[in-house]
Design a protein around this motif. Structure first.
Motif, PDB file in Angstrom:
ATOM      1  N   ARG A 122      10.709   2.093  -3.990  1.00  0.00           N
ATOM      2  CA  ARG A 122      11.369   0.780  -4.241  1.00  0.00           C
ATOM      3  C   ARG A 122      12.878   0.708  -4.037  1.00  0.00           C
ATOM      4  NH1 ARG A 122       9.156   0.237  -9.455  1.00  0.00           N
ATOM      5  NH2 ARG A 122      11.085   1.335 -10.084  1.00  0.00           N
ATOM      6  N   LEU A 123      13.473   1.920  -4.628  1.00  0.00           N
ATOM      7  CA  LEU A 123      15.027   2.011  -4.341  1.00  0.00           C
ATOM      8  C   LEU A 123      15.213   1.833  -2.833  1.00  0.00           C
ATOM      9  CD1 LEU A 123      17.761   2.555  -5.197  1.00  0.00           C
ATOM     10  CD2 LEU A 123      17.401   4.802  -5.287  1.00  0.00           C
ATOM     11  N   THR A 140      18.137  -4.203  -7.623  1.00  0.00           N
ATOM     12  CA  THR A 140      18.286  -2.915  -7.569  1.00  0.00           C
ATOM     13  C   THR A 140      18.778  -2.288  -9.122  1.00  0.00           C
ATOM     14  OG1 THR A 140      19.066  -2.817  -5.417  1.00  0.00           O
ATOM     15  CG2 THR A 140      19.351  -0.725  -6.454  1.00  0.00           C
ATOM     16  N   GLY A 141      19.846  -3.008  -9.709  1.00  0.00           N
ATOM     17  CA  GLY A 141      20.293  -2.755 -10.875  1.00  0.00           C
ATOM     18  C   GLY A 141      19.322  -2.815 -12.031  1.00  0.00           C
ATOM     19  N   ARG A 142      18.304  -3.991 -11.917  1.00  0.00           N
ATOM     20  CA  ARG A 142      17.345  -4.217 -12.808  1.00  0.00           C
ATOM     21  C   ARG A 142      16.411  -3.090 -12.885  1.00  0.00           C
ATOM     22  NH1 ARG A 142      17.759  -9.575 -10.870  1.00  0.00           N
ATOM     23  NH2 ARG A 142      15.573  -9.349  -9.464  1.00  0.00           N
ATOM     24  N   PHE A 143      16.030  -2.337 -11.760  1.00  0.00           N
ATOM     25  CA  PHE A 143      15.214  -1.130 -11.961  1.00  0.00           C
ATOM     26  C   PHE A 143      15.841  -0.033 -12.383  1.00  0.00           C
ATOM     27  CE2 PHE A 143      12.999  -4.124  -8.797  1.00  0.00           C
ATOM     28  CZ  PHE A 143      11.947  -4.441  -9.468  1.00  0.00           C
ATOM     29  N   ALA A 144      16.947  -0.115 -12.773  1.00  0.00           N
ATOM     30  CA  ALA A 144      17.428   1.210 -13.154  1.00  0.00           C
ATOM     31  C   ALA A 144      16.939   2.081 -14.296  1.00  0.00           C
ATOM     32  CB  ALA A 144      19.060   0.915 -13.545  1.00  0.00           C
ATOM     33  N   ASP A 177       5.551  -7.113  -3.870  1.00  0.00           N
ATOM     34  CA  ASP A 177       5.554  -6.644  -5.668  1.00  0.00           C
ATOM     35  C   ASP A 177       6.156  -5.216  -5.503  1.00  0.00           C
ATOM     36  OD1 ASP A 177       5.138  -6.732  -8.386  1.00  0.00           O
ATOM     37  OD2 ASP A 177       3.100  -5.781  -8.124  1.00  0.00           O
ATOM     38  N   LEU A 178       7.579  -5.184  -5.338  1.00  0.00           N
ATOM     39  CA  LEU A 178       8.485  -4.026  -5.687  1.00  0.00           C
ATOM     40  C   LEU A 178       8.146  -3.319  -7.193  1.00  0.00           C
ATOM     41  CD1 LEU A 178      11.575  -4.601  -3.908  1.00  0.00           C
ATOM     42  CD2 LEU A 178       9.541  -3.315  -3.075  1.00  0.00           C
ATOM     43  N   GLY A 179       7.626  -4.243  -8.065  1.00  0.00           N
ATOM     44  CA  GLY A 179       7.499  -3.737  -9.575  1.00  0.00           C
ATOM     45  C   GLY A 179       6.416  -2.508  -9.516  1.00  0.00           C
ATOM     46  N   GLY A 180       5.405  -2.653  -8.597  1.00  0.00           N
ATOM     47  CA  GLY A 180       4.299  -1.641  -8.595  1.00  0.00           C
ATOM     48  C   GLY A 180       4.438  -0.571  -7.653  1.00  0.00           C
ATOM     49  N   TRP A 181       5.749  -0.426  -7.063  1.00  0.00           N
ATOM     50  CA  TRP A 181       6.016   0.639  -6.055  1.00  0.00           C
ATOM     51  C   TRP A 181       6.459   1.899  -6.737  1.00  0.00           C
ATOM     52  CZ3 TRP A 181       8.264   0.058  -0.634  1.00  0.00           C
ATOM     53  CH2 TRP A 181       7.702  -0.953   0.058  1.00  0.00           C
ATOM     54  N   HIS A 182       6.438   2.948  -6.177  1.00  0.00           N
ATOM     55  CA  HIS A 182       6.935   4.112  -6.630  1.00  0.00           C
ATOM     56  C   HIS A 182       8.452   4.069  -6.654  1.00  0.00           C
ATOM     57  CE1 HIS A 182       8.592   8.378  -6.408  1.00  0.00           C
ATOM     58  NE2 HIS A 182       7.475   8.653  -7.137  1.00  0.00           N
ATOM     59  N   SER A 237       0.935  -1.094  -0.004  1.00  0.00           N
ATOM     60  CA  SER A 237      -0.025  -0.045  -0.048  1.00  0.00           C
ATOM     61  C   SER A 237       0.784   1.348  -0.037  1.00  0.00           C
ATOM     62  CB  SER A 237      -1.024  -0.103   1.188  1.00  0.00           C
ATOM     63  OG  SER A 237      -0.273   0.384   2.454  1.00  0.00           O
ATOM     64  N   VAL A 238       0.301   2.587  -0.070  1.00  0.00           N
ATOM     65  CA  VAL A 238       1.023   3.458  -0.159  1.00  0.00           C
ATOM     66  C   VAL A 238       1.574   4.044   1.153  1.00  0.00           C
ATOM     67  CG1 VAL A 238       0.696   6.208  -0.604  1.00  0.00           C
ATOM     68  CG2 VAL A 238      -0.593   4.621  -2.129  1.00  0.00           C
ATOM     69  N   VAL A 239       0.973   3.646   2.185  1.00  0.00           N
ATOM     70  CA  VAL A 239       1.583   3.720   3.347  1.00  0.00           C
ATOM     71  C   VAL A 239       2.647   2.964   3.817  1.00  0.00           C
ATOM     72  CG1 VAL A 239       0.986   3.602   6.021  1.00  0.00           C
ATOM     73  CG2 VAL A 239      -0.686   4.310   4.515  1.00  0.00           C
ATOM     74  N   VAL A 240       2.531   1.662   3.196  1.00  0.00           N
ATOM     75  CA  VAL A 240       3.768   0.815   3.426  1.00  0.00           C
ATOM     76  C   VAL A 240       4.876   1.280   2.426  1.00  0.00           C
ATOM     77  CG1 VAL A 240       4.698  -1.566   2.634  1.00  0.00           C
ATOM     78  CG2 VAL A 240       2.415  -1.365   3.721  1.00  0.00           C
ATOM     79  N   GLN A 241       4.853   1.882   1.443  1.00  0.00           N
ATOM     80  CA  GLN A 241       5.747   2.288   0.882  1.00  0.00           C
ATOM     81  C   GLN A 241       6.614   3.480   1.479  1.00  0.00           C
ATOM     82  OE1 GLN A 241       5.044   2.833  -3.653  1.00  0.00           O
ATOM     83  NE2 GLN A 241       3.516   1.679  -3.562  1.00  0.00           N
ATOM     84  N   HIS A 242       5.694   4.221   2.304  1.00  0.00           N
ATOM     85  CA  HIS A 242       6.518   5.496   2.757  1.00  0.00           C
ATOM     86  C   HIS A 242       7.004   5.170   4.042  1.00  0.00           C
ATOM     87  CE1 HIS A 242       5.280   8.890  -0.003  1.00  0.00           C
ATOM     88  NE2 HIS A 242       4.155   8.325  -0.032  1.00  0.00           N
ATOM     89  N   LEU A 243       6.428   4.241   4.644  1.00  0.00           N
ATOM     90  CA  LEU A 243       6.916   3.797   6.314  1.00  0.00           C
ATOM     91  C   LEU A 243       7.628   2.554   6.076  1.00  0.00           C
ATOM     92  CD1 LEU A 243       6.479   4.323   8.931  1.00  0.00           C
ATOM     93  CD2 LEU A 243       4.543   3.179   9.257  1.00  0.00           C
ATOM     94  N   LEU A 244       7.494   1.666   5.537  1.00  0.00           N
ATOM     95  CA  LEU A 244       8.537   0.583   5.531  1.00  0.00           C
ATOM     96  C   LEU A 244      10.110   0.727   5.624  1.00  0.00           C
ATOM     97  CD1 LEU A 244       8.639  -2.579   5.929  1.00  0.00           C
ATOM     98  CD2 LEU A 244       8.418  -2.989   3.673  1.00  0.00           C
TER      99      LEU A 244
END
Length: 934
Positions: A588-589, A615-619, A579-584, A546-553
Motif C-alpha cells: 500500500r505504501l 499516505t499519512g492516514r495509513f501511518a 481498496d488500498l485499505g485491504g492491501w499489505h 489481488s496479491v499479484v496486483v499488490q506485488h506487481l502494480l
C-alpha cells in the motif's frame, strides 16, 4: 562569569531576540524574558545587558545578573537594595537613557519590591530587563508591568533543528554528520543548556570526534555524565510523590497512554507535570499519550533509580496493559519488553508475536533481541555507549554485535557464521524466529550475517516450507532474503534465483512475488521497459487488489512514469487499486508513493498533496520507511513551491532514518536531495559538503542507475547554484546520455542544462524525448527548452503562466525573468518591464527566491567562484568546513598532494590568501526573498 564559549552559545542564532530586547529597552519600559529551565534566558539577558552598557547606558544588576563582564555600574544583593538606590537618584530627562535594571527569576521577587519596581517603571525612571520561569506565577507588580504593556514579554524557545546545526558547526569548526545532528536533537530537543553541556562533555571525553573529516557522535554513554545529570534533575526539584512516580514510569517505559496513567492513579500528576512543561501530551486520533518533554530526562532518572523500583514499575505497567485488554498491535511488544527488562522472560509464543510486530514497525534492533530470546541466545548490545534516547530518532534498543551462531537449550542452531547451514531448528516457532532474525539483521545493514541466517533457516527442507510454515510466512521470508541479496549484497542474479526457487503450489502469492520482484530487478538493471511490459502482460488478467496486483502494480506503474507515460500509470493504478485499505502495508505504501510520483510527472500537484494526506492516514508507529517516503515527497513538493528551507528541515530528518535500500530510495539519493535543497536555500558550502557525503554513501552501495542519475542531477543543481554553470550543464548532459531508457529523467536533466547554460541541439533532443509522452510536466519542460533556445519571450511568458497554474512557482518566476531578459535583448523595454514585474509579484507573494542564473544582477556581475572546476569547488567547500587536507583526501579518495594542488589553484582563482577566506568566497552575496543581492 560566562566564558567566551558560553557567550557564543548564548547569542548564536539569537540575533532576532537581541534586536527585540534592544528595541524594548529603548522604546518601552523594558523586557521580560520567559521560558522553561535551560533554554538560555540568563545568558541572553547577560548578552543584552552587555550590549546596552556598551551603548553608554547605565546598567545596574541584582544578584550578579550578567556577570562582571556586563559593564554594570553597580551590582546589588537584592532588588529592594537596588530600588532604594534608584529612588534616591534624580530622574533622567531622556527616556532612552533610563537606568536599566537587570535581574533573574522575577517570579521569586517579593510583592513589596515588585510594587516599587512597577511604580519606578511606570514613572519612566527605570527600564527593566528580567527573566522568569514560564510556568511560575509572577508577583502582582511584575504582572502589572506586562498587563499594562509597560514592558514587552518575549518567550525564549529551545533551538530549532537547523539552529542546532549552525551552532554545532560554529562550535567544532567543521561539518557535523547528519546522524549526529539528529541524535543531539533527539537527546536535547534544542534545550540550550543541555545541548551546551552535552557537546562540551562529548568534546572533552572524545566521543564527539572527527571521522573521515566530519564530526561524529555515537550517543550517550551508558551512564549520563554527573554534571549533565545534575543539570537535568534541576527541573525535577520539589516534585510531589505522584509526580515523581509518573516521571519514573515514563523514564523506564517511554511514552504511555493517558488511560494507563489513570489506571495507575497518576492522572492528576500528568496534569500538573504538563503545567510545568515536564511532560508533553500528544494526541493521535482518539489516543492521548504522555511523554517526557526532554528525552535525556528519562535516561538520567532511569540511571538514578533503584533496580527494585524499576522492576516494580515495569511489572505494574505490563499488568496494566494486559488488564486493559492489550488490544493494540504494539501492546504485546510493550508487555514483552517490560517483563523481559524486569527479569520475567515471557513464553516463546509471546516473544515471537512481539518480534513480528517489532519487525512490522521496522524496529529491527528490538526484533533481533526478541528473536534471540526465542532461540535461547539473548545477546548483550555491541555498543554499550548507546541508550534508547540517544538514537537518531529515539529508535529503541542498541544494535547487537555480529552473530556467531544461534544456539539454544533444545539444540537449535541457525546459521553459524560463514557456514550457511542450519543444524536443526526443532519447532515452527523457532523457524519463524530464525527467519525474522534474518530480516532484522538485513534491516540493520548486516547483510552477510542475514544471508547466512536465511540460508540456514530455509535449507532444512529444500523446495518445501520449513516445519510446515504457512505459505505467507515462507513467501515473506523468501522475499526478505531476495531483498537482502539484491539491495544489501548487490547480487541481482542471486536474488532472482532465490525468488524463482519458491516451492510450487503457492498460488497467487508465489506468482505475485515472482512477477513483482522480477519487475523490481528490471528497474535495478535499468530496464524500465521490461518492468512496464510485465505489468501490461500480467495485470489485465488479475482481479483488482489481488496479491499479484499488490506485488506487481507499484514497480510497473513506476516504470511507466519513468518512460514518460505517467497518465497511463495513473490509469493502471485507478483500474487495479480500488481498496488500498485491504492491501499489505508495504504494498500500500509503495502504491501511494508511486501514485504521488506519477502525479508529479503529470504536473498535478493537487493530487500529490491528496496522496500525501492518504499516505499519512495509513501511518503506523515507528514506521521509518513511511516517514522517509513522506519526507522525500513533501520536500520535492516544497522545492517546486520555492520553499527549499522547509525541504532542508524534512530531508535532514529523513537522512538519519535507518531504512534499508530499495527501488524507491537509497541513503545516497536522500543525501543528494538534501544537498540540492541546501543549494537552493542559499547554503552552497553545506550543499557541497553534503554532496560529498552522498557520493561516499554511493560508493558503499550496489549500482542502481536510477538513483545514481538522481544523485548526478542533484550534483548539477548544486554546481549551478554555486556558480559553476558549465560544470552543472556537463553533469546534466551526462544524465541525458545515461538515462536514454528513461525519457522523464533525461528530459529533466536536459531542462536543467539549457536553463543554466547553452546546450547544442537541445530543442531537437527535447522534442525527441517528449515525443509520445503523456506528461504535462514533460511537455512543459520541452516547451521551456525550445523557448530558451529560440530566445522567444512570448513563449517564455506562456511557459511561466503554465508553471504558475501547475503550482511550480519557482520555475514560473524563473521563466518570467528569462522572458524579461529576452525582451530586453530585443529592445522591447515595456514588455521586459511587465514580465519582470510579473515575476517580482510572484516572488513577493510566495516568498521564494529567484535562481541565480536568471537574476540580471548576477548575469552582469560574474560570480567570483565561476572559474573553479567541480573538483576544486568540492575541495574548497570541505576546506571551508574545517577539514584538514588529509581529511579531504580521505573523503574524496585522492592523495594529500592532489588536495594541496587543488587548494593552490583555488586561492589563485578566487584571489584569496588564507583558508579562512574560503567560506565567504564560496558563499557569494546574500540573497533576500526576492532573489536580489542583499
Amino acid at each position: 562569569m560566562p566564558t567566551e564559549i558560553e557567550q557564543m552559545w548564548a547569542v548564536t542564532a539569537r540575533q532576532g531576540e537581541l534586536r527585540a530586547i534592544g528595541s524594548a529597552l529603548t522604546d518601552r519600559g523594558g523586557i521580560l524574558l520567559t521560558g522553561t529551565t535551560g533554554v538560555g534566558k540568563t545568558r541572553l539577558l547577560a548578552a543584552s545587558l552587555q550590549r546596552v552598557a556598551a551603548e553608554g547606558r547605565t546598567v545596574v544588576a541584582v544578584g550578579g545578573a550578567g556577570g562582571p563582564e556586563t559593564g554594570c555600574a553597580e551590582n546589588f544583593c537584592s532588588l529592594a537594595e537596588c530600588l532604594d538606590r534608584l529612588e534616591s537618584v534624580r530622574r533622567h530627562s531622556d527616556p532612552a537613557r533610563r537606568t536599566v535594571v537587570g535581574f533573574d527569576d522575577a517570579h521569586l521577587v517579593e510583592e513589596s519590591a515588585a510594587h516599587r519596581l512597577y511604580r519606578l517603571t511606570a514613572s519612566g525612571r527605570v527600564a527593566v530587563a528580567a527573566t522568569a520561569r514560564r510556568d511560575a506565577a509572577l508577583p502582582t507588580g511584575v504582572d502589572k508591568l506586562w498587563v499594562e504593556r509597560l514592558v514587552e514579554r518575549l518567550e525564549v524557545r529551545p533551538f530549532a533543528r537547523d539552529v542546532v546545526s549552525s551552532i554545532l558547526h560554529g562550535r567544532v569548526g567543521g561539518p557535523v554528520d547528519s546522524a549526529t545532528l539528529e541524535r543531539l536533537w533527539a537527546t536535547t530537543r534544542g534545550n540550550a543548556l543541555i545541548l551546551h553541556e552535552l557537546v562540551e562533555y562529548a568534546l572533552t571525553d572524545g566521543s564527539l570526534r572527527r571521522v573521515d573529516g566530519r564530526w561524529h557522535w555515537d550517543g550517550l554513554p551508558a551512564r549520563p555524565p554527573e554534571r549533565l545529570a545534575d543539570i537535568v534533575l534541576l527541573r525535577l526539584r520539589d516534585l510531589a510523590p505522584e509526580e515523581q512516580e509518573l516521571v519514573n514510569v515514563l523514564a523506564v517505559a517511554g511514552p504511555v497512554e493517558y488511560g494507563l496513567a489513570e489506571r495507575l492513579g497518576l492522572a492528576r500528576a500528568a496534569e500538573t507535570l504538563d503545567g510545568r512543561d515536564l511532560v508533553q501530551i500528544e494526541y493521535s486520533g482518539r489516543r492521548v499519550g504522555i511523554r517526557l518533554t526532554e528525552p535525556l530526562t528519562g535516561a538520567v532518572v532511569a540511571d538514578r533509580m533503584s533496580g527494585l523500583t524499576a522492576q516494580r514499575l515495569r511489572l505494574q505497567l505490563a499488568d496494566a496493559i494486559e488488564a486493559t485488554g492489550a488490544r493494540r498491535e504494539d501492546d504485546v511488544v510493550r508487555m514483552a519488553t517490560l517483563r523481559m527488562a524486569a527479569g520475567r522472560v515471557p513464553e516463546p509464543a509471546v516473544l515471537l508475536a512481539a518480534a513480528r510486530t517489532a519487525a512490522h514497525r521496522r524496529d529491527f534492533a528490538l526484533t533481533e533481541r526478541l528473536c534471540r530470546s526465542v532461540l535461547g541466545n539473548p545477546r548483550p548490545p555491541r555498543d554499550a555507549r548507546r541508550t534508547p534516547s540517544a538514537g537518531p530518532a529515539g529508535d529503541g534498543a542498541p544494535v547487537s554485535g555480529p552473530a556467531r551462531g544461534v544456539a539454544g537449550a533444545d539444540n537449535v542452531s541457525v546459521a553459524g557464521e560463514g557456514d550457511g547451514a542450519c543444524g536443526g531448528v526443532v519447532t515452527a516457532d523457532e523457524a519463524r524466529a530464525a527467519l525474522l532474525l534474518g530480516r532484522a539483521l538485513a534491516g540493520q545493514g548486516r547483510h552477510e550475517e542475514a544471508e547466512a541466517v536465511f540460508a540456514g533457516a530455509l535449507a532444512e527442507r529444500p523446495g518445501a516450507a520449513p516445519h510446515g510454515l504457512p505459505r505467507d510466512e515462507l513467501i515473506a521470508a523468501v522475499h526478505d532474503r531476495a531483498d537482502n541479496a539484491a539491495w544489501g549484497l548487490g547480487r541481482g542474479a542471486d536474488a532472482a534465483a532465490v525468488v524463482d526457487g519458491l516451492p510450487a503450489g503457492l498460488g497467487a502469492q508465489g506468482t505475485g512475488v515472482r512477477h513483482g520482484f522480477h519487475a523490481v530487478l528490471a528497474l535495478l538493471a535499468d530496464r524500465p521497459d521490461d518492468a512496464a511490459r510485465t505489468g501490461r502482460t500480467v495485470l489485465p488478467g488479475e482481479q483488482p487488489d489481488s496479491v499479484v496486483v499488490q506485488h506487481l502494480l507499484p514497480p510497473a506503474a513506476f516504470a511507466l512514469s519513468e518512460l514518460g507515460r505517467p497518465a497511463e500509470a495513473l490509469a493502471l493504478i485507478a483500474r487495479h487499486a480500488r481498496d488500498l485499505g485491504g492491501w499489505h502495508d508495504d504494498a500500500r505504501l509503495r502504491c501511494l508513493v508511486v501514485t504521488a510520483r506519477c502525479a508529479f510527472a503529470q504536473g498535478d500537484l493537487g493530487r500529490v498533496a491528496d496522496t500525501l494526506d492518504a499516505t499519512g492516514r495509513f501511518a503506523t508507529p515507528g514506521d521509518d520507511l513511511r516517514q522517509l517516503q513522506l519526507a522525500l515527497l513533501r520536500s520535492r513538493l516544497l522545492r517546486l513551491l520555492g520553499r527549499p528551507a522547509e525541504a532542508v528541515t524534512l530531508l535532514r530528518g529523513a537522512s538519519t532514518l535507518r531504512v534499508r535500500r530499495d527501488w524507491l530510495g537509497t541513503p545516497s539519493w536522500t543525501l543528494a536531495q538534501l544537498a540540492g535543497a541546501l543549494a537552493e536555500a542559499g547554503r552552497p558550502t553545506e550543499a557541497l559538503q553534503t554532496l560529498v557525503e552522498a557520493q561516499a554513501a554511493r560508493r558503499d552501495a550496489p549500482a542502481y542507475p536510477l538513483a545514481d542519475d538522481a544523485l548526478l542531477l542533484e550534483h548539477a543543481v548544486v554546481l549551478a547554484h554555486t556558480g559553476d554553470r558549465s560544470g552543472a550543464a556537463c553533469r546534466a548532459l551526462e544524465v541525458v546520455q545515461r538515462a536514454a531508457a528513461r525519457p522523464a529523467t533525461a528530459l529533466a536533466a536536459l531542462h536543467l542544462a539549457v536553463r543554466v547554460a547553452d546546450a547544442p541541439r537541445a530543442a531537437v533532443r527535447a522534442a525527441q524525448l517528449a515525443a509520445g509522452a503523456h506528461s504535462e510536466l514533460m511537455r512543459l519542460q520541452c516547451d521551456h527548452v525550445v523557448a530558451l533556445t529560440r530566445s522567444d519571450g512570448e513563449a517564455l511568458e506562456d511557459v511561466s503562466a503554465r508553471f504558475r497554474t501547475m503550482g511550480a512557482v519557482a520555475l514560473a518566476a524563473e521563466a518570467a525573468a528569462q522572458a524579461a531578459d529576452m525582451y530586453r535583448r530585443d529592445g522591447r523595454r515595456r514588455a521586459s518591464r511587465l514580465a519582470r514585474a510579473a515575476g517580482a509579484r510572484l516572488l513577493a507573494e510566495t516568498g521564494c527566491a529567484l535562481v541565480p542564473w536568471a537574476d540580471p544582477q548576477e548575469q552582469r556581475q560574474p560570480d567570483r567562484a565561476a572559474p573553479l572546476t567541480s573538483r576544486e569547488r568540492e575541495v574548497a567547500a570541505l576546506a571551508a568546513g574545517g577539514l584538514s587536507n588529509r581529511d579531504i583526501a580521505a573523503r574524496l579518495v585522492v592523495s594529500v598532494r592532489t588536495v594541496e594542488n587543488h587548494l593552490y589553484r583555488v586561492y589563485e582563482k578566487l584571489g584569496i590568501t588564507a583558508r579562512s577566506d574560503l567560506g565567504g568566497a564560496l558563499q557569494g552575496p546574500a540573497r533576500n526573498s526576492l532573489g536580489r543581492a542583499a
